[in-house]
Scaffold this motif. Structure first.
Motif, short mmCIF file in Angstrom:
data_model
loop_
_atom_site.label_atom_id
_atom_site.label_comp_id
_atom_site.label_asym_id
_atom_site.label_seq_id
_atom_site.Cartn_x
_atom_site.Cartn_y
_atom_site.Cartn_z
N ALA A 31 1.01 -1.07 0.25
CA ALA A 31 0.26 -0.29 0.26
C ALA A 31 1.34 1.27 0.25
CB ALA A 31 -1.24 -0.29 0.88
N ASP A 32 2.00 1.22 0.83
CA ASP A 32 2.82 2.39 0.78
C ASP A 32 2.75 2.96 -0.75
OD1 ASP A 32 2.93 2.63 3.72
OD2 ASP A 32 4.83 1.39 3.41
N TRP A 33 3.96 1.35 -1.73
CA TRP A 33 3.23 2.10 -3.02
C TRP A 33 2.80 2.95 -3.64
CZ3 TRP A 33 2.35 1.39 -7.84
CH2 TRP A 33 3.01 1.80 -8.89
N TRP A 34 1.65 2.28 -3.73
CA TRP A 34 0.77 2.83 -4.43
C TRP A 34 0.05 3.78 -3.87
CZ3 TRP A 34 -4.33 2.44 -2.22
CH2 TRP A 34 -4.28 1.36 -1.23
N GLN A 35 0.25 4.11 -2.38
CA GLN A 35 -0.55 5.71 -1.52
C GLN A 35 0.11 6.96 -2.32
OE1 GLN A 35 -0.99 4.26 2.39
NE2 GLN A 35 -2.57 3.49 1.93
N ARG A 36 1.65 6.44 -2.23
CA ARG A 36 2.14 7.25 -2.86
C ARG A 36 1.84 8.33 -4.08
NH1 ARG A 36 6.62 9.26 -0.15
NH2 ARG A 36 8.25 8.87 -1.80
N VAL A 37 1.33 7.03 -4.80
CA VAL A 37 1.21 7.45 -6.67
C VAL A 37 0.01 7.91 -6.66
CG1 VAL A 37 0.43 6.02 -8.39
CG2 VAL A 37 2.75 5.79 -7.37
N GLN A 38 -1.07 7.38 -5.60
CA GLN A 38 -2.37 8.48 -5.17
C GLN A 38 -2.73 9.97 -5.59
OE1 GLN A 38 -4.59 5.18 -3.86
NE2 GLN A 38 -5.69 4.54 -5.53
N ASP A 39 -1.45 9.88 -3.50
CA ASP A 39 -1.45 11.25 -3.07
C ASP A 39 -0.59 12.13 -3.70
OD1 ASP A 39 1.19 10.72 -2.17
OD2 ASP A 39 0.11 10.14 -0.22
N GLY A 40 0.11 11.67 -5.23
CA GLY A 40 1.44 11.99 -5.39
C GLY A 40 2.44 12.57 -5.28
N SER A 41 2.88 12.54 -4.15
CA SER A 41 4.34 11.69 -3.50
C SER A 41 5.43 11.90 -3.97
CB SER A 41 3.97 11.98 -1.71
OG SER A 41 3.90 10.54 -1.14
#
Length: 358
Positions: free
Chosen positions: A336-346
Motif C-alpha cells: 500500500a505504501d507504493w500505490w498510496q504515494r502514487v495516488q497522493d502524488g508524493s
C-alpha cells in the motif's frame, strides 16, 4: 551473453522497471536507465536495485539528441533496449501530440544516436551490438472472434497510441534495412503485475475496489485481451536481446485470453477471499461494477501467437492468468505504501527535484 552494458530507455516505467530488476537480480550485466520521468515514471519501483553498483540512472529525454549522443559516448553500451513511450490509449485520444513526439520523434532520435555510435565501433563490437525495440500488439489492429496475431499480420492501428507505435516500428526496420543497424523487435500483449501505474485496468480495479469506488467497464466488457505477466515479459525481452536474430520480430503473449469483464470479476473474487472486510454498502466487490460508455476506436479482440519465440528461442510464460493475477492482487494488498504515494502524488517529489536541479 557475457557481461554487457545495456541501455534501457523508459526504465522507471512499469515494464522497464521490471526488466531492470530482472537484469540486475538475474544476470551480471550493467544497466543504464534513461528516463525522462514523466507522470508514469517512478524511481520507487527500482528501490530494490537502486544501490547496485551496476545500476546507473540518466535523467534525459530521448528526444534530446545531444544528451543521448553524449550518453553513448560516455557509457559505450553493448545493447539498447528501447521501452520509453507514452502508452495509455485514453490519453492518446485526449492529447495525441505527446504520443507523436515521444513515440515517433523520440525513437528517431534514439535510432540516429545509436547508428552514429554503432558506426564508430570496431568490427567485432558492431557485430555484437543490438538495438531492441519493444512494441505492442495493438499495432496490428483488431481480430475477429477467431485467429491470432502473427509476426506477418499486416499493421492496422486504431488509436493515436497504436499508430505512433506502428510508426516507430517502421522506423526501426528502416534503419536496419537502410543503414544495417542490427535491430530486433518484439510486440507484446497486455502486461500486468506489480508496480503498474493505477490508470491501467487491473491496478485501477484493485485499488477502486479497496476504496469502495465504482469499477468502470467500457461497454459490455466483452473486449478480449491476451494477458502477459510482466516478469514473464522481462524474461522474454532478455531472451530476444541475447539470442534473437537480427532483423527479426518476435511476438510475446501470455496465452491468456480474457474478456475485460472476466478480468474484473476474477479480481473481485480474489479480493472477496483475501480482503473479506468489504467497504460499506456492499457484500461482495462485484457489486461495484459499473458499465460506462465505450471509448472511440476500441479494438474488440487481441490475441498473440507466440509460437515463434517458443520454437526459436525456447521462451514460454511461467505464469498462468490464475497464478499471475493472484500474485498481482496480493502484491497491491502488501504494498500500500507504493500505490498510496502514487495516488497522493508524493512519488513525484523526487522527479520534480531532479527536474529543477534541487
Amino acid at each position: 551473453m557475457s557481461q554487457k552494458k545495456i541501455f534501457v530507455t523508459g526504465g522507471a516505467g512499469f515494464i522497464g522497471s521490471a526488466l531492470i530488476r530482472f537484469l540486475l537480480e538475474e544476470t551480471d550485466h550493467e544497466v543504464v536507465n534513461i528516463d525522462k520521468l514523466t507522470y508514469a515514471g517512478n524511481l520507487e519501483s527500482l528501490a530494490s536495485v537502486a544501490n547496485d553498483d551496476r545500476y546507473h540512472f540518466a535523467h534525459f529525454d530521448i528526444c534530446d539528441g545531444v544528451s543521448i549522443a553524449r550518453l553513448f559516448a560516455d557509457h559505450r553500451p553493448d545493447a539498447v533496449m528501447h521501452l520509453a513511450a507514452e502508452s495509455h490509449v485514453d490519453r492518446s485520444i485526449d492529447g495525441p501530440g505527446q504520443f507523436i513526439q515521444s513515440n515517433i520523434v523520440g525513437t528517431y532520435t534514439l535510432l540516429e544516436a545509436a547508428r552514429q555510435y554503432w558506426q564508430s565501433l570496431e568490427v567485432d563490437e558492431k557485430e555484437a551490438f543490438r538495438f531492441h525495440h519493444i512494441s505492442t500488439d495493438e499495432v496490428y489492429g483488431a481480430l475477429g472472434k477467431t485467429g491470432l496475431f502473427t509476426e506477418q499480420t499486416p499493421y492496422d492501428p486504431s488509436s493515436p497510441y497504436s499508430a505512433s507505435k506502428a510508426a516507430s516500428d517502421h522506423l526501426v526496420r528502416a534503419w536496419q534495412r537502410t543503414y544495417g543497424l542490427p535491430v530486433v523487435l518484439t510486440n507484446c500483449s497486455n502486461n500486468y503485475g506489480p508496480y503498474q501505474f493505477p490508470e491501467k485496468l487491473i491496478p485501477l480495479v484493485i485499488l477502486n475496489a479497496l476504496e469502495g469506488k465504482a469499477l468502470p467497464i467500457y461497454g459490455e466488457g466483452d473486449q478480449v485481451r491476451d494477458w502477459l505477466y510482466v516478469d514473464d515479459h522481462a524474461r522474454a525481452l532478455y531472451q530476444v536481446v541475447s539470442e534473437g536474430k537480427v532483423g527479426e520480430t518476435y511476438n510475446i503473449g501470455g496465452h491468456n485470453e480474457k474478456t475485460n469483464l472476466e478480468v474484473v470479476k476474477t479480481i473481485c473474487v480474489i479480493l472477496d477471499e483475501l480482503k473479506p472486510e468489504h467497504p460499506a454498502g456492499i457484500s461482495r466487490y462485484q457489486d461495484l461494477i459499473t458499465h460506462v460508455q465505450d471509448r472511440p476506436g476500441h479494438d474488440r479482440r487481441y490475441a498473440i501467437d507466440a509460437g515463434k519465440i517458443a520454437d526459436e528461442l525456447g521462451w514460454t510464460p511461467q505464469e498462468s492468468f490464475a497464478s499471475g493475477i493472484r500474485k498481482t492482487v496480493q502484491w497491491y494488498l502488501d504494498n500500500a505504501d507504493w500505490w498510496q504515494r502514487v495516488q497522493d502524488g508524493s512519488y513525484q517529489r523526487e522527479r520534480l527535484g531532479l527536474q529543477t536541479g534541487d
